[in-house]
Scaffold this motif. Structure first.
Motif, PDB file in Angstrom:
ATOM      1  N   ASP A 121       0.826  -1.206   0.000  1.00  0.00           N
ATOM      2  CA  ASP A 121       0.000   0.000   0.000  1.00  0.00           C
ATOM      3  C   ASP A 121       0.859   1.254   0.000  1.00  0.00           C
ATOM      4  OD1 ASP A 121      -2.279  -1.386  -0.076  1.00  0.00           O
ATOM      5  OD2 ASP A 121      -2.666  -1.341   2.086  1.00  0.00           O
ATOM      6  N   ALA A 124       2.404   1.786  -3.404  1.00  0.00           N
ATOM      7  CA  ALA A 124       1.407   2.207  -4.391  1.00  0.00           C
ATOM      8  C   ALA A 124       1.031   3.671  -4.181  1.00  0.00           C
ATOM      9  CB  ALA A 124       0.162   1.327  -4.287  1.00  0.00           C
ATOM     10  N   PRO A 520      -1.597  37.277 -60.955  1.00  0.00           N
ATOM     11  CA  PRO A 520      -1.202  37.739 -59.625  1.00  0.00           C
ATOM     12  C   PRO A 520       0.323  37.787 -59.492  1.00  0.00           C
ATOM     13  CG  PRO A 520      -2.654  35.812 -59.499  1.00  0.00           C
ATOM     14  CD  PRO A 520      -2.343  36.020 -60.930  1.00  0.00           C
TER      15      PRO A 520
ATOM     16  N   MET B   1     -10.983   0.718   2.194  1.00  0.00           N
ATOM     17  CA  MET B   1     -10.365   0.013   1.076  1.00  0.00           C
ATOM     18  C   MET B   1      -8.845   0.101   1.192  1.00  0.00           C
ATOM     19  SD  MET B   1     -11.541   0.041  -2.887  1.00  0.00           S
ATOM     20  CE  MET B   1     -11.609   1.769  -3.082  1.00  0.00           C
ATOM     21  N   ARG B   2      -8.185  -0.919   0.685  1.00  0.00           N
ATOM     22  CA  ARG B   2      -6.725  -0.905   0.696  1.00  0.00           C
ATOM     23  C   ARG B   2      -6.209   0.155  -0.268  1.00  0.00           C
ATOM     24  NH1 ARG B   2      -4.119  -5.910   1.987  1.00  0.00           N
ATOM     25  NH2 ARG B   2      -2.250  -4.851   1.254  1.00  0.00           N
ATOM     26  N   ALA B   3      -5.104   0.789   0.099  1.00  0.00           N
ATOM     27  CA  ALA B   3      -4.591   1.895  -0.712  1.00  0.00           C
ATOM     28  C   ALA B   3      -4.240   1.444  -2.127  1.00  0.00           C
ATOM     29  CB  ALA B   3      -3.362   2.499  -0.038  1.00  0.00           C
ATOM     30  N   TRP B   4      -3.657   0.242  -2.254  1.00  0.00           N
ATOM     31  CA  TRP B   4      -3.237  -0.159  -3.603  1.00  0.00           C
ATOM     32  C   TRP B   4      -4.428  -0.330  -4.525  1.00  0.00           C
ATOM     33  CZ3 TRP B   4      -4.548  -4.692  -6.041  1.00  0.00           C
ATOM     34  CH2 TRP B   4      -5.030  -5.744  -5.240  1.00  0.00           C
ATOM     35  N   VAL B   6      -7.205   1.450  -4.310  1.00  0.00           N
ATOM     36  CA  VAL B   6      -7.594   2.806  -4.684  1.00  0.00           C
ATOM     37  C   VAL B   6      -6.745   3.288  -5.855  1.00  0.00           C
ATOM     38  CG1 VAL B   6      -7.679   5.196  -3.917  1.00  0.00           C
ATOM     39  CG2 VAL B   6      -8.356   3.356  -2.361  1.00  0.00           C
ATOM     40  N   VAL B   7      -5.448   3.056  -5.736  1.00  0.00           N
ATOM     41  CA  VAL B   7      -4.525   3.509  -6.781  1.00  0.00           C
ATOM     42  C   VAL B   7      -4.852   2.850  -8.112  1.00  0.00           C
ATOM     43  CG1 VAL B   7      -2.130   3.322  -7.532  1.00  0.00           C
ATOM     44  CG2 VAL B   7      -2.661   4.124  -5.229  1.00  0.00           C
ATOM     45  N   LEU B  10      -8.044   4.279  -9.487  1.00  0.00           N
ATOM     46  CA  LEU B  10      -7.846   5.649  -9.951  1.00  0.00           C
ATOM     47  C   LEU B  10      -7.168   5.668 -11.317  1.00  0.00           C
ATOM     48  CD1 LEU B  10      -8.015   8.622  -9.345  1.00  0.00           C
ATOM     49  CD2 LEU B  10      -5.891   8.446  -8.051  1.00  0.00           C
ATOM     50  N   ASN B  11      -6.104   4.879 -11.441  1.00  0.00           N
ATOM     51  CA  ASN B  11      -5.396   4.871 -12.721  1.00  0.00           C
ATOM     52  C   ASN B  11      -6.261   4.286 -13.821  1.00  0.00           C
ATOM     53  OD1 ASN B  11      -3.123   6.088 -11.810  1.00  0.00           O
ATOM     54  ND2 ASN B  11      -2.152   4.188 -11.179  1.00  0.00           N
ATOM     55  N   LEU B  14      -8.525   6.955 -14.926  1.00  0.00           N
ATOM     56  CA  LEU B  14      -7.827   7.935 -15.755  1.00  0.00           C
ATOM     57  C   LEU B  14      -7.624   7.413 -17.172  1.00  0.00           C
ATOM     58  CD1 LEU B  14      -5.078   9.460 -13.445  1.00  0.00           C
ATOM     59  CD2 LEU B  14      -6.910  10.651 -14.635  1.00  0.00           C
ATOM     60  N   GLY B  72      -3.231  33.228 -64.171  1.00  0.00           N
ATOM     61  CA  GLY B  72      -3.078  33.056 -62.720  1.00  0.00           C
ATOM     62  C   GLY B  72      -3.699  31.742 -62.292  1.00  0.00           C
ATOM     63  N   GLU B  73      -3.879  31.554 -60.978  1.00  0.00           N
ATOM     64  CA  GLU B  73      -4.441  30.300 -60.506  1.00  0.00           C
ATOM     65  C   GLU B  73      -5.894  30.157 -60.959  1.00  0.00           C
ATOM     66  OE1 GLU B  73      -4.176  29.535 -56.331  1.00  0.00           O
ATOM     67  OE2 GLU B  73      -5.561  27.849 -56.509  1.00  0.00           O
ATOM     68  N   PRO B  80      -0.920  28.692 -61.383  1.00  0.00           N
ATOM     69  CA  PRO B  80      -0.554  29.659 -62.410  1.00  0.00           C
ATOM     70  C   PRO B  80       0.480  29.054 -63.359  1.00  0.00           C
ATOM     71  CG  PRO B  80      -0.290  30.603 -60.202  1.00  0.00           C
ATOM     72  CD  PRO B  80      -0.558  29.144 -60.038  1.00  0.00           C
TER      73      PRO B  80
END
Ligand SMILES: [Cu+2]
Lengths: 658, 122
Positions: A121, A124, A520, B1-4, B6-7, B10-11, B14, B72-73, B80
């Motif tokens: 944890d 991470a 031109p 929730m465990r932090a890992w 969450v990470v 989150l990723n 994203l 011309g053009e 041209p």
């Protein structure tokens, strides 16, 4: 308003950078169970929360000011509609949106009460903070000056991104590390001392690499944004960069002391060696950190200062160094050569002195003396007078129309002294104490366009050359400078032959604009990089057979990539009609713009009939002065083939200012 | 929730968010590209078109019914240049001579166009 903007930018930049550094330092130091280490980690985390809020708040102010600037009125800063427009329509706005979003996520992440007891944890969570911090910082590169560098914009942005990331790791790590060392050096922090020492060593190793990256990317970016010495010393941006460099050198000196002296003593006997060294290291780190924050203040100012490349530099010294000063002066050349050798000797001695441990002081001092002597010997012959406008780039391009109006002005204002041909032989001039300079002389290569502009504006009072700054407008003075450039180019081009000198382009073809009938207008520039141009200045009465010869080989010339442009020297608007059905001429015959072309190009080579072969890079490579009789087109075609076989040089003549 | 966890979540969020945005904009850009290509093809397809062009006459070749003109053009047709144009009828180049500045009408299904009218402007 300006001050508020600067403060907000600085705060935003500094907090974004410190966020990255704080996360990196924690990750670098690693997880520890020691109470002091955990307390430190917690404090850094608290600091990071504050920083995230500061970054968000200052970001909002920056956005508001940006909007006010974009809309051109202060009130827009608070209007949702205007802000939305900036966010959606401008590159800076979109970058801001991305960065702000990431910062907000980072802030939420930092404020969340995550449990990071287990090692997994912890890793991470810390890695995530680092990642988010970096991701929120790096895109800033795409909204700065790097995004305006051309060409190779992507490369410039990548360099800038790497640079700010490096700055984040280095600058942002200083203060958290100092805090750790300080805490560990105190009496109750003893439990975290090994942890702090380890963190300091790791940081030192990482910082060394990062500093190298910073120096490398910074140098490349400086070259892209500043360009040359004049930009460095002569513009606001350049001087800010110099100030930044000065501070960076000071910070690096502190860092070097830390590495060489303090780091080695950390591990010694606790009370007498280790702890005092820790405190001293912490103090030095704080010093380094404060200098770095000052650097960031300068950087914030630089982001709102136009880069030197886009500014007209004001040269602050009365001399400059130029190798052109050695032209035709063998004694001076020898002196420079010898002096530079001595200087190299001094450099070698210096390197040796730094590498050899014993007797360092006398060696280094001796080497410095030798180096100084060498430089003192080599530099004086290279010194040339310089003026504030010396490196000013002409604001009027080197164009036939400008040269032609310069020629008219010259006849009115200058010929009385300098002579109709520029030789300095007019009666009024010869009566002066110091005769007027020969303006045709190749010595004009010694002078920049800015030098000439200065003399025209302010005169040369001690020599009797009058000032024209009041009489003639800026544009007219540049017209005269362009005229003088063409005049002296023509003098240098006297020896130019119908045969090219392979791989030796030097004579820049003045640009010109022309039209054939009611089509031109087109300009010579449009053929750059695409076609070789054969410019024919003809006098109809004598050139019919030559025109017929060229017309007869139309297909061959087109196949070889040659565009023929014929200019009647009498500038007749009905030139096509005058040629009539015989010979059947289908290449461009100029009916509009001929006068300026003839005036300008006759300065380069005056002859009743003259042909210029202009290569794809825009250089005149061969000049044929003739009578207009037919006979030599095979030779011209052979020269074109030799041109086509050349490796193409990349240089674009308009970059070359003289 | 465990932090890992969450990470990771989150990723994931994203990445999905960025990916969705990319797909959304990417599809839109692709659609615009397609529409543009269709519009171009429609413009270039075999419909008869007409242009009025300014130029200067460089040669008159009555035996071929051709006028060589520096022009011309011509929008959607050519850059041209100096080139020969076939005249719709021999009458067209009556009274036209070398060096005349002209305004002429081109008509046809590209690239087969002919001069249907011409007048001197100077
Ligand atoms: Cu030069």
């Amino acid at each position: 308003m300006y001050a508020l903007g600067l403060c907000a930018r600085w705060l935003h930049l500094a907090s974004s950078i410190l966020l990255v550094g704080a996360a990196t330092t924690i990750a670098l130091a690693g997880r520890s169970d020691r109470p002091t280490a955990r307390r430190w980690e917690h404090r850094v985390l608290l600091g990071s929360r504050g920083l995230a809020l500061a970054a968000l708040g200052s970001g909002l102010i920056v956005l508001g000011l940006q909007t006010a600037l974009f809309e051109g009125r202060g009130g827009a800063a608070l209007e949702a509609g205007s802000i939305a427009r900036v966010l959606i329509e401008t590159q800076a706005g979109r970058v801001w949106l991305v960065r702000f979003g990431l910062l907000a996520i980072l802030a939420a992440f930092l404020w969340s009460r995550l449990h990071v007891e287990s090692s997994l944890d912890w890793r991470a969570a810390r890695a995530q903070a680092m990642l988010l911090g970096a991701a929120a910082l790096v895109p800033a590169a795409a909204a700065g000056h790097a995004a305006a560098v051309e060409p190779e914009t992507a490369r410039a942005i990548a360099l800038d991104g790497l640079h700010v990331l490096g700055a984040g790791v280095w600058v942002g790590g200083l203060l958290p590390l100092a805090l750790l060392l300080w805490t560990a050096a105190a009496e109750p922090g003893a439990d975290a001392r090994p942890y702090a020492v380890l963190a300091a060593r790791r940081f030192s190793r990482l910082a060394l690499g990062v500093v190298l990256v910073l120096v490398a990317t910074g140098t490349l970016m400086a070259i892209a944004n500043v360009g040359n010495v004049a930009g460095l010393v002569g513009t606001a941006y350049g001087r800010l960069l110099l100030a930044k460099l000065g501070l960076v050198v000071a910070a690096l000196a502190l860092a070097a002391v830390n590495r060489a002296v303090h780091l080695g003593r950390l591990a010694g006997d606790g009370p007498t060696v280790g702890r005092p060294a820790m405190r001293r290291l912490a103090t030095f780190l704080v010093g380094e950190g404060l200098i770095a924050l000052a650097v960031l203040a300068i950087v914030a100012t630089m982001t709102v200062t136009p880069p030197a490349r886009h500014e007209a530099p004001t040269w602050p010294f009365s001399v400059r160094l130029s190798f052109a000063a050695l032209e035709g002066a063998p004694a001076a050349s020898a002196r420079v050569l010898i002096g530079s050798q001595i200087a190299v000797l001094g450099l070698v001695g210096l390197a040796a002195g730094l590498a050899i441990r014993g007797r360092r002081l006398p060696l280094v001092a001796g080497a410095l003396v030798v180096l100084g002597a060498g430089v003192g010997l080599a530099l004086p012959p290279l010194a040339v007078d310089a003026y504030p406008t010396t490196y000013l780039r002409p604001s009027v391009p080197y164009h036939a129309a400008s040269i032609a109006s310069g020629a008219t002005l010259y006849r009115e204002h200058c010929a009385a002294c300098h002579g109709a041909g520029g030789a300095g032989d007019a009666p009024a001039g010869l009566r002066l104490a110091r005769p007027p300079a020969d303006l045709r002389g190749p010595h004009t290569a010694l002078h920049t366009a800015g030098d000439l502009f200065w003399w025209l504006t302010n005169g040369i009072p001690e020599a009797g050359m009058p000032a024209f700054g009041r009489e003639l407008g800026e544009e007219q003075r540049w017209d005269l400078v362009n005229f003088l450039r063409a005049l002296s180019s023509g003098y240098s081009a006297r020896g130019m032959r119908p045969a090219i000198e392979p791989d030796r382009p030097w004579l820049v073809a003045p640009d010109f604009t022309f039209a054939v009938g009611p089509t031109p207008p087109r300009s010579l520039r449009e053929y750059r990089g695409r076609r070789t141009v054969l410019l024919v200045l003809y006098e109809l009465a004598r050139a019919r057979s030559r025109l017929a010869e060229i017309a007869g080989r139309d297909g061959t010339l087109a196949l070889l990539g040659v565009e023929v442009i014929a200019v009647p020297v009498d500038a007749a608007p009905d030139a096509i009609k005058r040629i009539g059905p015989e010979p059947r001429v289908l290449f461009s015959v100029v009916t509009e713009g001929a006068q300026a072309i003839v005036t300008a190009y006759h300065l380069l080579a005056a002859s009743p009939h003259v042909e210029f072969l202009i290569d794809r890079q825009g250089y005149i490579r061969a000049v044929t002065r003739g009578s207009g009789a037919a006979g030599d087109l095979d030779k011209t075609i052979a020269e074109v083939q030799r041109l086509n076989e050349e490796r193409t040089a990349a240089s674009a003549p308009e970059e070359h200012v003289h | 929730m465990r932090a890992w966890k969450v990470v990771v979540l989150l990723n994931l969020a994203l990445v999905v968010g960025v990916g969705w945005g990319y797909v959304f904009w990417g599809l839109r850009a692709a659609r615009l590209d397609r529409e543009l290509a269709l519009a171009r093809a429609a413009a270039a397809s075999g419909v008869e078109r007409e242009w009025v062009v300014a130029g200067v006459v460089r040669a008159v070749l009555p035996e071929l019914d051709v006028l060589v003109i520096t022009h011309g053009e011509i929008a959607g047709l050519m850059a041209p240049m100096t080139m020969g144009f076939r005249a719709a009828s021999p009458k067209i180049h009556e009274g036209i001579s070398i060096g005349d500045e002209v305004r002429f009408t081109l008509r046809g299904v590209p690239p087969n166009v002919v001069v249907t009218a011409i007048e001197k402007t100077k």
